[in-house]
Design an enzyme around this catalytic site. Sequence first.
Site, PDB file in Angstrom:
ATOM      1  N   SER A 158     -24.783  -8.474 -30.857  1.00  0.00           N
ATOM      2  CA  SER A 158     -24.247  -7.208 -30.380  1.00  0.00           C
ATOM      3  C   SER A 158     -22.750  -7.326 -30.127  1.00  0.00           C
ATOM      4  CB  SER A 158     -24.944  -6.776 -29.084  1.00  0.00           C
ATOM      5  OG  SER A 158     -24.319  -5.632 -28.538  1.00  0.00           O
ATOM      6  N   SER A 175     -15.412 -11.109 -36.729  1.00  0.00           N
ATOM      7  CA  SER A 175     -16.097 -11.748 -35.600  1.00  0.00           C
ATOM      8  C   SER A 175     -15.664 -13.176 -35.313  1.00  0.00           C
ATOM      9  CB  SER A 175     -17.612 -11.704 -35.819  1.00  0.00           C
ATOM     10  OG  SER A 175     -18.086 -10.405 -35.566  1.00  0.00           O
ATOM     11  N   GLY A 200     -16.930 -13.577 -40.160  1.00  0.00           N
ATOM     12  CA  GLY A 200     -16.501 -12.295 -39.641  1.00  0.00           C
ATOM     13  C   GLY A 200     -16.537 -11.193 -40.677  1.00  0.00           C
TER      14      GLY A 200
END
Length: 373
Positions: free
Chosen positions: A187, A87, A328
């Site tokens: 999300s 991420s 991440g």
Amino acid sequence: MKRGLRALLTATTVLAVIATPAAAIAVPAKPDRAELQSGLDEVVAVSAVGALAEVRDEQGVWRSTSGVAERGTTRPVAVNNRFRAGSITKTFLATVVLQLADEDRLRLDDTVGAWLPGVVPNGHRITVRHLLNHTSGVPDYRPTLILPPEPGFLENRWRTWTAAELIQRAVATPPTFQPPGSAFAYSNTNYLLLGQIVEKATRHSYGEEIERRVIRPLHLHGTSMPGTDRKIRGPHLNGYVPIRYNDNEAPQLVDFTAMNPSLFGAGGELISTTKDLNRFFKALLTGDLLPPHLLDEMKTPGTKNGTYGLGLAWRDTTCGPRIYGNDGDAVSYQSYAFTTEDGHHQAAIALTPDFRTNPDKTVDKLLDKAFCP
């Protein structure tokens, strides 16, 4: 994807004394980095196969590793090893979106419905800003997939997922909340939608725009957007996932280094190094990539008392300074990169989890050691 991570370049305390005719002058020494190394070793002892870290501060650069790069071997982790950064991709993509806003090629208050008609229910009320700060209420596609430790997860490791396909899976479920902007819910689907908007605004893929606007200008030679390339090119750690083949047995770690990263797409496909992540976050936070007003927008939480802005997260250290960055989770890799607001103090950590425990708590302790010596 969200949440997720380092033996050989430790520095020891050295006192240099230079003799002169008048006096002996003590040259300030670099601090003992043993505490950082012990923290990195603890990460591996508790929750990882291998790990690496880079810390930058007023005393210089400390790079180190712990554990092994591949299970069942003695191959050491190298400080320049590449890994899937999960991420942290979102911060790169958010930077591109904000650059496009600065160029008046889109606006943060544009609706998803205007850019992507009919793609998302209630799209006329969801804005680009809502996508960036996870206040859209659009469901995450990740829970709709078969995930570890289910053996079926491995059946899709080579599959090419399209953003449209994953978005469709997500929006087949009800919104996480309504109205948009009223709450925070992380999300990955938000960033798939942003990737599509970038492509409409520029007529190039989001990966090309990240390469052109961020990776190449900053000379991030260990960083790439792999698209559907299954391999991690160059020196890297091997990553693993836990798979339970028998309900009566513990999960087994299965090598998941090679896989089709379209599973992560615009929200998580980035491959990088600790050095490159530190370079990126310093450039971002010191104004090399965005003008001040948009950097301020990036640091503004989407909800009251939140800790996530427009693709950028933050936390407060035990010694006081706030650090900005992201972390991440790329299933078989976890990474963390944080920097002080002035860019003078940085830490990037990556690891290959072994899933005995969640590494976040141990990594948090290491980050505190890095920022609060």
